[in-house]
Design a protein around this motif. Structure first.
Motif, PDB file in Angstrom:
ATOM      1  N   ASN A 189      21.819   7.592  45.558  1.00  0.00           N
ATOM      2  CA  ASN A 189      20.372   7.446  45.635  1.00  0.00           C
ATOM      3  C   ASN A 189      19.593   7.920  47.074  1.00  0.00           C
ATOM      4  N   TYR A 223      23.973  -0.995  47.376  1.00  0.00           N
ATOM      5  CA  TYR A 223      22.443  -0.654  47.246  1.00  0.00           C
ATOM      6  C   TYR A 223      22.587   1.045  46.629  1.00  0.00           C
ATOM      7  N   GLY A 268      14.086   4.617  46.066  1.00  0.00           N
ATOM      8  CA  GLY A 268      13.903   3.345  45.679  1.00  0.00           C
ATOM      9  C   GLY A 268      14.209   3.340  44.033  1.00  0.00           C
ATOM     10  N   THR A 269      15.487   3.756  43.748  1.00  0.00           N
ATOM     11  CA  THR A 269      15.955   3.605  42.552  1.00  0.00           C
ATOM     12  C   THR A 269      16.196   2.253  41.965  1.00  0.00           C
ATOM     13  N   ALA A 270      16.455   2.042  40.761  1.00  0.00           N
ATOM     14  CA  ALA A 270      16.635   0.776  40.209  1.00  0.00           C
ATOM     15  C   ALA A 270      18.074   0.052  40.525  1.00  0.00           C
ATOM     16  N   GLN A 271      18.939   0.687  40.849  1.00  0.00           N
ATOM     17  CA  GLN A 271      20.176   0.350  41.615  1.00  0.00           C
ATOM     18  C   GLN A 271      19.893  -0.162  42.609  1.00  0.00           C
ATOM     19  N   HIS A 272      19.046   0.464  43.709  1.00  0.00           N
ATOM     20  CA  HIS A 272      18.684   0.137  45.100  1.00  0.00           C
ATOM     21  C   HIS A 272      17.830  -1.015  44.861  1.00  0.00           C
ATOM     22  N   LEU A 273      16.800  -1.215  44.172  1.00  0.00           N
ATOM     23  CA  LEU A 273      15.836  -2.360  43.865  1.00  0.00           C
ATOM     24  C   LEU A 273      16.802  -3.519  43.654  1.00  0.00           C
ATOM     25  N   GLN A 274      17.618  -3.553  42.729  1.00  0.00           N
ATOM     26  CA  GLN A 274      18.585  -4.571  42.338  1.00  0.00           C
ATOM     27  C   GLN A 274      19.459  -5.030  43.474  1.00  0.00           C
ATOM     28  N   GLU A 287      17.333  -7.056  45.765  1.00  0.00           N
ATOM     29  CA  GLU A 287      16.984  -8.406  44.937  1.00  0.00           C
ATOM     30  C   GLU A 287      18.162  -9.388  45.217  1.00  0.00           C
TER      31      GLU A 287
END
Length: 227
Positions: A187, A182, A191-197, A200
């Motif tokens: 981060n 995450y 809610g960075t892109a890496q965290h959101l990825q 998912e």
């Protein structure tokens, strides 16, 4: 550590012109008869994961670290250096509110719970509190005042902002080792892109705030798919 701060002498503070936070709020409180003035700040309202953390700091008026400022305006190296200086000369306490408490109440109320816990944890009991923001936490019975953008105006609040940020950042690094993927070590749960990825690909962990919309939506979506 020398935490009986009853001195009302402020070396060079009365005449110096400072671009960052100063000691005028604390000086005014001392002049009004308050011996132990604590600055309080919190960090971690916005992340999707992890606790909200507050710090309370009573600075020694005769030994204030140079360069105190809002933690967001300082480099990581400078924050680390100031952390050592603050903890050597000041009374310091950390308080936090858990993810469960954030979800049970709301993030504002949880932030105030963390603040009260930080104040209560001080070894030297304060008799006046300087609070970052515009609201006094519910249940706080000690004399207090709010200061909007206090971490840029009060040295005590600035010191608290540094302590709270570093403590929470380190805590999120520890959690990242338990829940890799995450990017929490970078981060801090935001809610960075890496965290959101990671969400998912890996799903929601026990450290995610289920009351926050992105996490709620994932859980609700998963429930609908399984129904």
């Amino acid at each position: 550590m020398p935490h009986d701060f009853t001195c009302t002498c402020y070396p060079s503070l009365l005449t110096s012109r400072m671009s960052g936070p100063d000691f005028k709020f604390e000086m005014r409180a001392h002049q009004n008869g308050f011996a132990h003035v604590a600055g309080v700040d919190e960090v971690g309202r916005g992340p999707l994961a992890g606790p909200v953390v507050a710090a309370a700091v009573i600075l020694d008026p005769g030994d204030i670290p140079a360069g105190l400022n809002d933690s967001k305006k300082l480099s990581a190296k400078r924050r680390e250096a100031l952390l050592d200086q603050i903890t050597k000369s000041a009374a310091v306490s950390i308080g936090q509110a858990s993810v469960a408490e954030i979800d049970e109440h709301n993030i504002l109320r949880a932030s105030h719970i963390a603040m009260v816990r930080a104040i209560e944890g001080l070894g030297q009991s304060p008799d006046h509190i300087l609070i970052d923001g515009n609201m006094v936490p519910r249940g706080l019975t000690i004399s207090s005042e709010t200061i909007v953008k206090g971490d840029s105006r009060s040295q005590s609040i600035a010191a608290a902002s540094i302590i709270a940020k570093l403590w929470r950042d380190r805590h999120m690094v520890d959690l990242a080792q338990q829940f890799p993927g995450y990017g929490w070590e970078k981060n801090a749960g935001y809610g960075t892109a890496q965290h959101l990825q990671g969400l998912e690909a890996l799903g929601v962990t026990p450290h995610h705030r289920r009351s926050f919309k992105p996490i709620h939506n994932i859980l609700y979506q998963d429930k609908n798919v399984s129904d």
